[in-house]
Design a protein around this motif. Structure first.
Motif, PDB file in Angstrom:
ATOM      1  N   ASN A 298     -21.583  -7.706 -12.094  1.00 39.57           N
ATOM      2  CA  ASN A 298     -21.374  -8.971 -11.393  1.00 39.57           C
ATOM      3  C   ASN A 298     -22.566  -9.905 -11.585  1.00 39.57           C
ATOM      4  O   ASN A 298     -22.404 -11.119 -11.766  1.00 39.57           O
ATOM      5  CB  ASN A 298     -21.143  -8.699  -9.906  1.00 39.57           C
ATOM      6  CG  ASN A 298     -20.588  -9.894  -9.174  1.00 39.57           C
ATOM      7  OD1 ASN A 298     -19.612 -10.508  -9.610  1.00 39.57           O
ATOM      8  ND2 ASN A 298     -21.195 -10.260  -8.059  1.00 39.57           N
ATOM      9  N   SER A 299     -23.773  -9.341 -11.566  1.00 40.84           N
ATOM     10  CA  SER A 299     -24.975 -10.136 -11.788  1.00 40.84           C
ATOM     11  C   SER A 299     -25.008 -10.687 -13.208  1.00 40.84           C
ATOM     12  O   SER A 299     -25.327 -11.865 -13.439  1.00 40.84           O
ATOM     13  CB  SER A 299     -26.215  -9.276 -11.524  1.00 40.84           C
ATOM     14  OG  SER A 299     -27.391 -10.001 -11.775  1.00 40.84           O
TER      15      SER A 299
ATOM     16  N   GLN B 173     -22.349 -13.669 -13.685  1.00 44.17           N
ATOM     17  CA  GLN B 173     -22.366 -14.776 -12.739  1.00 44.17           C
ATOM     18  C   GLN B 173     -22.171 -16.129 -13.408  1.00 44.17           C
ATOM     19  O   GLN B 173     -21.444 -16.994 -12.904  1.00 44.17           O
ATOM     20  CB  GLN B 173     -23.687 -14.777 -11.952  1.00 44.17           C
ATOM     21  CG  GLN B 173     -23.723 -13.792 -10.806  1.00 44.17           C
ATOM     22  CD  GLN B 173     -22.712 -14.116  -9.711  1.00 44.17           C
ATOM     23  OE1 GLN B 173     -22.584 -15.255  -9.281  1.00 44.17           O
ATOM     24  NE2 GLN B 173     -21.994 -13.104  -9.263  1.00 44.17           N
ATOM     25  N   HIS B 174     -22.830 -16.363 -14.550  1.00 52.09           N
ATOM     26  CA  HIS B 174     -22.771 -17.662 -15.209  1.00 52.09           C
ATOM     27  C   HIS B 174     -21.933 -17.633 -16.485  1.00 52.09           C
ATOM     28  O   HIS B 174     -22.033 -18.531 -17.318  1.00 52.09           O
ATOM     29  CB  HIS B 174     -24.191 -18.141 -15.524  1.00 52.09           C
ATOM     30  CG  HIS B 174     -25.076 -18.230 -14.302  1.00 52.09           C
ATOM     31  ND1 HIS B 174     -24.852 -19.139 -13.295  1.00 52.09           N
ATOM     32  CD2 HIS B 174     -26.160 -17.484 -13.927  1.00 52.09           C
ATOM     33  CE1 HIS B 174     -25.775 -18.974 -12.344  1.00 52.09           C
ATOM     34  NE2 HIS B 174     -26.569 -17.969 -12.700  1.00 52.09           N
TER      35      HIS B 174
ATOM     36  N   LYS C 131     -14.918 -17.583 -11.334  1.00 53.47           N
ATOM     37  CA  LYS C 131     -14.413 -16.890 -10.152  1.00 53.47           C
ATOM     38  C   LYS C 131     -13.034 -17.457  -9.866  1.00 53.47           C
ATOM     39  O   LYS C 131     -12.881 -18.454  -9.153  1.00 53.47           O
ATOM     40  CB  LYS C 131     -15.357 -17.077  -8.965  1.00 53.47           C
ATOM     41  CG  LYS C 131     -16.640 -16.275  -9.073  1.00 53.47           C
ATOM     42  CD  LYS C 131     -17.387 -16.240  -7.745  1.00 53.47           C
ATOM     43  CE  LYS C 131     -18.571 -15.308  -7.810  1.00 53.47           C
ATOM     44  NZ  LYS C 131     -19.268 -15.181  -6.497  1.00 53.47           N
TER      45      LYS C 131
ATOM     46  N   ARG D 116     -14.442 -10.321 -18.966  1.00 55.15           N
ATOM     47  CA  ARG D 116     -15.421  -9.710 -18.067  1.00 55.15           C
ATOM     48  C   ARG D 116     -15.998  -8.420 -18.659  1.00 55.15           C
ATOM     49  O   ARG D 116     -17.215  -8.268 -18.795  1.00 55.15           O
ATOM     50  CB  ARG D 116     -14.770  -9.414 -16.717  1.00 55.15           C
ATOM     51  CG  ARG D 116     -14.290 -10.654 -15.956  1.00 55.15           C
ATOM     52  CD  ARG D 116     -13.490 -10.251 -14.728  1.00 55.15           C
ATOM     53  NE  ARG D 116     -12.941 -11.395 -13.986  1.00 55.15           N
ATOM     54  CZ  ARG D 116     -13.534 -11.954 -12.932  1.00 55.15           C
ATOM     55  NH1 ARG D 116     -14.673 -11.472 -12.472  1.00 55.15           N
ATOM     56  NH2 ARG D 116     -12.971 -12.974 -12.314  1.00 55.15           N
TER      57      ARG D 116
ATOM     58  N   THR E  70     -15.461  -6.437 -11.292  1.00 55.53           N
ATOM     59  CA  THR E  70     -15.946  -7.617 -10.573  1.00 55.53           C
ATOM     60  C   THR E  70     -14.798  -8.404  -9.943  1.00 55.53           C
ATOM     61  O   THR E  70     -15.010  -9.149  -8.977  1.00 55.53           O
ATOM     62  CB  THR E  70     -16.761  -8.541 -11.499  1.00 55.53           C
ATOM     63  OG1 THR E  70     -15.951  -8.957 -12.612  1.00 55.53           O
ATOM     64  CG2 THR E  70     -17.998  -7.815 -12.028  1.00 55.53           C
TER      65      THR E  70
ATOM     66  N   GLU F 181     -14.576 -10.018  -6.061  1.00 56.75           N
ATOM     67  CA  GLU F 181     -14.156 -11.381  -5.747  1.00 56.75           C
ATOM     68  C   GLU F 181     -12.990 -11.401  -4.757  1.00 56.75           C
ATOM     69  O   GLU F 181     -12.916 -12.279  -3.889  1.00 56.75           O
ATOM     70  CB  GLU F 181     -13.778 -12.122  -7.028  1.00 56.75           C
ATOM     71  CG  GLU F 181     -14.969 -12.405  -7.932  1.00 56.75           C
ATOM     72  CD  GLU F 181     -14.579 -13.061  -9.247  1.00 56.75           C
ATOM     73  OE1 GLU F 181     -13.442 -13.576  -9.348  1.00 56.75           O
ATOM     74  OE2 GLU F 181     -15.407 -13.066 -10.173  1.00 56.75           O
TER      75      GLU F 181
END
Length: 403
Positions: A10-11, A14-15, A19, A48, A152, A156
């Motif tokens: 997930n880290s 992130q970018h 989401k 992902r 991930t 969410e």
């Protein structure tokens, strides 16, 4: 596999990933929401896991390049990651993969090879190619880093809807549901996680029922993204541990779900992505007194296939029908038959009039009529009217038996 790996993924992502939203599907059921992974950057969730896996490679491994096998969505995820990290990539896809997915994969600058008729054929070729070239093989589902990336989505879902108690997920090889189930069950152990497969590609369902990994002789489904003969070893164990139930849906049900999502929800879904929604629509999962999320895993559907799927969906929901009958070949009889259909309010799309087909008596002709109708009851009204007036009408490929 540990939950911590999903937090690490997930880290990393992130970018990179979107989401994606939870969309209330109250037109299907008041208790249903859709996790719209069809709105992901590459059109599907596979970005992902593929990106996370490739991001974990050492510089030496990245320099060797990567190889992957995919029916389409994993291919685009790997290709996207290769372009973003400037890594050489080779993707092996089955010859039967939708052209739209093949071209979308090539657009990222990777090399695409078409081998075999199924995912398993492409996978075997890619594994052999990897041994020859020394490139790094990126597993489509049976890999902890890939599973962590897919997981991930579970984070969410809980973040957006902490009171969810049922999550419905498509299954092919099992990477998506393994990650989501591990995340969901860690954060909320009492939440149900239910998998969905096509009846024609139910390898994980059969494996769980038989308590061992089994390989199907063949798979044939419009849900090409989950047409997998053999589930993964790691994903099988994770599903056995964390998934509550696996159900299956028919090809007609998948088509009807694609049509409903397109027409009523304004959402484009591929066959694999629509299986979770089909399970909700056709009562394969109990939605009453629950708060449910169906993961719509992808929207990369071949537009050339879409019209056929729409027709199949229309027939499943009773809005289109094909009727065959033998008609006495004399002036005015065909017109009379068409007038009877028109009086019921059905719209006649096409008429096929055949006087020379084998097996037809000399004084008869074979007539096939395609009609638009309101529902199954309307089709029954048409069939009844024709039979009451002496026409032995038969419904072709209908779900109801009106004979």
């Amino acid at each position: 596999m540990e939950f911590q790996k999903i937090l690490e993924a997930n880290s990393t992502l992130q970018h990179v990933v979107s989401k994606t939203p939870l969309v209330h599907a109250d037109k299907i059921h008041k208790n249903l929401w859709i996790k719209a992974e069809n709105l992901q950057g590459t059109g599907a969730f596979k970005l992902r896991g593929a990106y996370h896996k490739i991001s974990q490679l050492s510089w030496e491994e990245k320099a060797k390049g990567v190889i992957a096998a995919s029916a389409g969505n994993h291919a685009q995820g790997v290709a996207y990651a290769c372009a973003a990290m400037n890594i050489k990539g080779t993707i092996v896809m089955p010859k039967t993969a939708p052209l739209s997915k093949i071209e979308a994969t090539r657009s990222y600058g990777v090399e695409v090879e078409l081998q075999g008729d199924t995912f398993n054929d492409a996978y075997a070729y890619a594994k052999n190619l990897q041994e020859i070239t020394g490139a790094v093989f990126i597993e489509p589902f049976d890999d902890e880093a890939v599973i962590a990336g897919q997981g991930t989505i579970g984070l969410e879902i809980i973040e957006r809807m902490s009171d969810v108690d049922t999550v419905i997920v498509p299954i092919g090889g099992g990477g998506l549901i393994s990650g989501i189930a591990l995340a969901i069950k860690t954060l909320k152990p009492d939440c149900r996680v239910i998998g969905v497969q096509s009846e024609n590609a139910a390898s994980m369902k059969n494996s769980l029922e038989q308590k061992k990994i089994i390989t199907l002789d063949s798979v044939s489904t419009i849900a090409d993204g989950i047409a997998v003969k053999t589930p993964g070893k790691l994903t099988y164990e994770l599903c056995r541990q964390y998934v509550d139930e696996v159900v299956s849906v028919s090809e007609e049900e998948i088509a009807a779900a694609i049509l409903f999502l397109l027409e009523k929800m304004k959402m484009v879904a591929e066959g694999a992505g629509a299986t979770s929604v089909a399970a909700a629509m056709f009562h394969k999962v109990d939605l009453e007194k629950h708060k449910c999320v169906a993961v719509l895993s992808g929207g990369n559907i071949d537009v050339n296939l879409l019209s056929k799927i729409i027709d199949l969906g229309l027939m499943k929901t009773g809005r289109k029908a094909v009727i065959n009958m033998n008609v006495v070949d004399k002036p005015g009889n065909l017109t009379r038959m068409l007038e009877l259909i028109s009086r019921t309010g059905a719209n006649i799309i096409s008429v096929n009039h055949n006087r020379i087909q084998n097996g037809i008596l000399f004084h008869q002709c074979r007539v096939g009529v395609v009609i638009e109708t309101n529902n199954h009851a309307h089709i029954k009204e048409v069939i009844t009217s024709l039979k009451e007036n002496g026409y032995m009408a038969n419904l072709v490929d209908g779900d109801e038996n009106f004979n």
